[in-house]
Structures are given as C-alpha cells and as structure tokens.
Design a protein around this motif. Structure first.
Motif, PDB file in Angstrom:
ATOM      1  N   ARG A   1       0.827  -1.076  -0.060  1.00 32.06           N
ATOM      2  CA  ARG A   1       0.153   0.080   0.043  1.00 32.06           C
ATOM      3  C   ARG A   1       1.048   1.282   0.107  1.00 32.06           C
ATOM      4  O   ARG A   1       0.604   2.346  -0.599  1.00 32.06           O
ATOM      5  CB  ARG A   1      -0.907   0.001   1.321  1.00 32.06           C
ATOM      6  CG  ARG A   1      -2.252  -0.743   1.077  1.00 32.06           C
ATOM      7  CD  ARG A   1      -3.054  -0.761   2.310  1.00 32.06           C
ATOM      8  NE  ARG A   1      -2.344  -0.971   3.413  1.00 32.06           N
ATOM      9  CZ  ARG A   1      -2.743  -1.727   4.487  1.00 32.06           C
ATOM     10  NH1 ARG A   1      -4.091  -2.003   4.338  1.00 32.06           N
ATOM     11  NH2 ARG A   1      -2.080  -1.763   5.451  1.00 32.06           N
TER      12      ARG A   1
ATOM     13  N   ASP B   1       2.306   1.638  -3.400  1.00 31.13           N
ATOM     14  CA  ASP B   1       1.249   1.885  -4.434  1.00 31.13           C
ATOM     15  C   ASP B   1       0.995   3.510  -4.360  1.00 31.13           C
ATOM     16  O   ASP B   1       0.767   4.206  -5.328  1.00 31.13           O
ATOM     17  CB  ASP B   1      -0.008   1.198  -4.129  1.00 31.13           C
ATOM     18  CG  ASP B   1       0.389  -0.484  -4.538  1.00 31.13           C
ATOM     19  OD1 ASP B   1       1.438  -0.689  -5.481  1.00 31.13           O
ATOM     20  OD2 ASP B   1      -0.307  -1.330  -4.104  1.00 31.13           O
ATOM     21  N   ARG B   2       0.787   3.877  -3.043  1.00 30.76           N
ATOM     22  CA  ARG B   2       0.464   5.209  -2.885  1.00 30.76           C
ATOM     23  C   ARG B   2       1.602   6.321  -3.279  1.00 30.76           C
ATOM     24  O   ARG B   2       1.018   7.214  -3.985  1.00 30.76           O
ATOM     25  CB  ARG B   2       0.203   5.752  -1.302  1.00 30.76           C
ATOM     26  CG  ARG B   2      -0.694   6.882  -0.838  1.00 30.76           C
ATOM     27  CD  ARG B   2      -0.877   6.811   0.349  1.00 30.76           C
ATOM     28  NE  ARG B   2      -0.128   6.537   1.505  1.00 30.76           N
ATOM     29  CZ  ARG B   2      -0.293   5.407   2.342  1.00 30.76           C
ATOM     30  NH1 ARG B   2      -1.276   4.506   2.017  1.00 30.76           N
ATOM     31  NH2 ARG B   2       0.599   4.943   3.194  1.00 30.76           N
TER      32      ARG B   2
ATOM     33  N   ILE C   1       3.656   5.337  -5.943  1.00 34.74           N
ATOM     34  CA  ILE C   1       3.570   5.547  -7.350  1.00 34.74           C
ATOM     35  C   ILE C   1       2.439   6.291  -7.778  1.00 34.74           C
ATOM     36  O   ILE C   1       2.460   6.901  -8.639  1.00 34.74           O
ATOM     37  CB  ILE C   1       3.418   3.934  -7.783  1.00 34.74           C
ATOM     38  CG1 ILE C   1       4.603   3.119  -7.466  1.00 34.74           C
ATOM     39  CG2 ILE C   1       2.783   3.934  -9.251  1.00 34.74           C
ATOM     40  CD1 ILE C   1       4.453   1.707  -7.806  1.00 34.74           C
ATOM     41  N   GLN C   2       1.150   6.378  -7.120  1.00 33.14           N
ATOM     42  CA  GLN C   2      -0.025   7.176  -7.529  1.00 33.14           C
ATOM     43  C   GLN C   2       0.381   8.628  -7.682  1.00 33.14           C
ATOM     44  O   GLN C   2       0.084   9.374  -8.451  1.00 33.14           O
ATOM     45  CB  GLN C   2      -1.017   6.855  -6.946  1.00 33.14           C
ATOM     46  CG  GLN C   2      -1.859   5.577  -7.054  1.00 33.14           C
ATOM     47  CD  GLN C   2      -2.988   5.196  -6.221  1.00 33.14           C
ATOM     48  OE1 GLN C   2      -3.399   5.919  -5.127  1.00 33.14           O
ATOM     49  NE2 GLN C   2      -3.877   4.106  -6.546  1.00 33.14           N
ATOM     50  N   LEU C   3       1.195   8.900  -6.598  1.00 32.22           N
ATOM     51  CA  LEU C   3       1.557  10.638  -6.194  1.00 32.22           C
ATOM     52  C   LEU C   3       2.380  10.819  -7.386  1.00 32.22           C
ATOM     53  O   LEU C   3       2.367  11.876  -7.937  1.00 32.22           O
ATOM     54  CB  LEU C   3       2.216  10.780  -4.757  1.00 32.22           C
ATOM     55  CG  LEU C   3       2.783  12.063  -4.597  1.00 32.22           C
ATOM     56  CD1 LEU C   3       1.674  13.086  -4.561  1.00 32.22           C
ATOM     57  CD2 LEU C   3       3.421  12.092  -3.209  1.00 32.22           C
TER      58      LEU C   3
ATOM     59  N   THR D   1       2.791   9.525 -10.309  1.00 33.29           N
ATOM     60  CA  THR D   1       2.019   9.474 -11.443  1.00 33.29           C
ATOM     61  C   THR D   1       1.500  10.928 -11.679  1.00 33.29           C
ATOM     62  O   THR D   1       1.325  11.511 -12.697  1.00 33.29           O
ATOM     63  CB  THR D   1       1.107   8.379 -11.691  1.00 33.29           C
ATOM     64  OG1 THR D   1       1.957   7.472 -11.546  1.00 33.29           O
ATOM     65  CG2 THR D   1       0.469   8.504 -13.152  1.00 33.29           C
ATOM     66  N   ARG D   2       0.690  11.214 -10.374  1.00 36.27           N
ATOM     67  CA  ARG D   2       0.146  12.759 -10.611  1.00 36.27           C
ATOM     68  C   ARG D   2       1.016  13.690 -10.904  1.00 36.27           C
ATOM     69  O   ARG D   2       0.916  14.751 -11.634  1.00 36.27           O
ATOM     70  CB  ARG D   2      -0.550  12.720  -9.266  1.00 36.27           C
ATOM     71  CG  ARG D   2      -2.033  12.229  -9.270  1.00 36.27           C
ATOM     72  CD  ARG D   2      -2.755  12.427  -8.045  1.00 36.27           C
ATOM     73  NE  ARG D   2      -2.509  13.525  -7.438  1.00 36.27           N
ATOM     74  CZ  ARG D   2      -2.121  13.676  -5.954  1.00 36.27           C
ATOM     75  NH1 ARG D   2      -2.383  12.659  -5.235  1.00 36.27           N
ATOM     76  NH2 ARG D   2      -1.942  14.750  -5.526  1.00 36.27           N
TER      77      ARG D   2
ATOM     78  N   ILE E   1       9.428   6.972 -10.564  1.00 35.61           N
ATOM     79  CA  ILE E   1       8.107   5.847 -10.817  1.00 35.61           C
ATOM     80  C   ILE E   1       8.814   4.623 -10.829  1.00 35.61           C
ATOM     81  O   ILE E   1       8.381   3.890 -10.280  1.00 35.61           O
ATOM     82  CB  ILE E   1       7.252   6.483 -11.931  1.00 35.61           C
ATOM     83  CG1 ILE E   1       6.563   7.574 -11.392  1.00 35.61           C
ATOM     84  CG2 ILE E   1       6.339   5.211 -12.473  1.00 35.61           C
ATOM     85  CD1 ILE E   1       5.786   8.348 -12.697  1.00 35.61           C
TER      86      ILE E   1
ATOM     87  N   GLU F   1       8.294   1.335  -8.738  1.00 30.92           N
ATOM     88  CA  GLU F   1       7.767  -0.073  -9.329  1.00 30.92           C
ATOM     89  C   GLU F   1       8.874  -1.166  -8.932  1.00 30.92           C
ATOM     90  O   GLU F   1       8.499  -2.069  -8.609  1.00 30.92           O
ATOM     91  CB  GLU F   1       7.582   0.125 -10.779  1.00 30.92           C
ATOM     92  CG  GLU F   1       6.112   1.011 -10.950  1.00 30.92           C
ATOM     93  CD  GLU F   1       5.962   1.391 -12.326  1.00 30.92           C
ATOM     94  OE1 GLU F   1       6.770   1.122 -13.184  1.00 30.92           O
ATOM     95  OE2 GLU F   1       4.991   1.732 -12.660  1.00 30.92           O
TER      96      GLU F   1
END
Length: 105
Positions: A7, A10-11, A13-15, A17-18, A78, A82
């Motif tokens: 988690r 993943d969080r 990675i999302q940040l 990506t944004r 990123i 990953e």
C-alpha cells in the motif's frame, strides 16, 4: 499468508504519476526548488528578450530542457517505486514458496 503489503509503495506510485501528469501540463507544484528557479529564470529571460524585440529561442530551449529534466526525474522515481514494489512481491512469494516446500510437518 495473504497478499504482500504494498500500500505505501502503491500510494507513492500514484503520487508520482500525478506529479508526472502535472509536469506534462506545465504545472509548477511538483517541481523542486532548483527546477522552479530554472524555469522562472528562463521565463524572465524570455520576457526581457520580448520587450527588447529580440528572439526568445535560447529562453525557449532552456524552458524545454528544464521541463524535460523534471519529467525525466519523476519518471525515474516512478521506475524506482515500481522496482521496490516488485521486490516486495517477490520476497513474499519466496516466503510462501519456502513454507510450501518445507511441508506441513
């Protein structure tokens, strides 16, 4: 044994990506201090050249390279996240395989 806990990664990675999306849309919030300064300097230099009636190609080139560097940096972040996520998943799979191969006794 459940799924590996990814988690946090993943969080991140999302940040990231944004942030990459924001940089591609030329927003300043995801940039570091030196990157912001380089972009503001290039904008100011281009503005001076416009006022003087000269070409802004050098300032434009500086802007593009600054944005490109920021995009590259965030892309590398990123990729690193990953890779870390994959390492966590592989470790969990190895532990699970070791438990299965050792038998139930």
């Amino acid at each position: 044994m459940g799924k590996p806990n990814t988690r946090r990664v993943d969080r991140e990675i999302q940040l990231a990506t944004r942030k990459l999306k924001a940089v591609r849309e030329r927003e300043l919030w995801p940039l570091t201090g030196p990157e912001r300064r380089a972009i503001v300097r290039a904008l100011a230099g281009g503005s001076v050249q416009v006022v003087r009636g000269r070409s802004t190609t050098r300032a434009d080139r500086k802007l593009e390279t600054s944005w490109g560097r920021a995009e590259t940096r965030i892309g590398a972040e990123i990729a690193a996240f990953e890779t870390e996520r994959q390492r966590i998943v592989n470790e969990a799979a190895a532990v699970k395989a070791a438990k299965k191969s050792s038998g139930w006794w």
